[in-house]
Design an enzyme around this catalytic site. Structure first.
Site: not given
Length: 236
Positions: A101, A108
């Site tokens: 988001g 990540e």
């Protein structure tokens, strides 16, 4: 502090207390809940004289590490990480995640993949039975700018739903990731998909760099609840 912020804080603190030990290499995720995890990590370093090294997943994470005066490193120096603590946009009953988001999904996922374990911290609104149950902003897909239109068309044709190019809020044009790519957001998909197969299928489309589906990566999740407790979830 609001109930949601309190929920984020208690989940973050418990994860750091349970999963970070002296000498650890720690992957530091991105997002609003991570702020509390880094604060707690900094407290423990000062109070317990912990020797920990932090590897960030984004520019935001890097700045948090530096501002809290923690040891900063990278995957070149520390390619093997003991634990990564990160947030999520949604977590289902099988510990599958939607992330991205904030646009940091590629970095990540790379850091999480280099970790012995990935621990998720979130508030109670991120805890769902099925992906898409509560999080309605879609599954992010990082793509090469050259291929975003054909990629969008292929996903919609095969899986339905709607795929749109994520646009910037305070600048004209699309969001550009830290890696120079675009992000597509896929909404109105079926919640009953076989997510491991869907994820693998989308990744194989030429021009797709990475998806925000984190399948079989997280080992444990901590959810701060509205009553002040922390719910723990592990892989079955």
């Amino acid at each position: 502090m609001s109930s949601l912020e309190t929920a984020k804080k208690i989940a973050a603190r418990k994860a750091v207390d349970n999963h970070v030990s002296n000498g650890n290499i720690v992957g530091v995720g991105s997002g609003s809940t991570i702020v509390y995890a880094v604060e707690r990590l900094s407290e423990r370093v000062k109070q317990e004289n912990l020797d920990v090294v932090c590897v960030p997943t984004s520019f935001q994470a890097r700045q948090l590490i530096l501002s809290n005066k923690l040891k900063l490193s990278d995957l070149d120096t520390h390619p093997e990480i003991d634990v990564t603590i990160d947030g999520a946009d949604e977590v289902d009953s099988n510990l599958n995640l939607i992330k991205g988001g904030g646009g940091c999904l590629l970095q990540e996922k790379i850091v999480a993949s280099c970790s012995k374990s990935m621990v998720v911290i979130a508030d109670y609104t991120k805890n769902s039975q099925c992906l898409g149950e509560q999080y309605k902003k879609g599954i992010p897909i990082e793509v090469s700018p050259l291929g975003y239109v054909p990629i969008k068309n292929k996903i919609e044709k095969k899986y339905g739903g709607s795929v749109s190019l994520r646009m910037a809020v305070k600048k004209a044009g699309p969001v550009i990731t830290d890696n120079g790519n675009f992000i597509l957001d896929w909404v109105d998909y079926k919640s009953t998909f076989d997510w491991p197969n869907v994820n693998l299928d989308i990744i194989q489309i030429p021009g797709v760099v990475e998806t925000g589906l984190f399948i079989g990566i997280a080992s444990k999740a901590y959810f701060g609840m509205s009553d002040g407790s922390v719910k723990e979830q592990i892989t079955s």
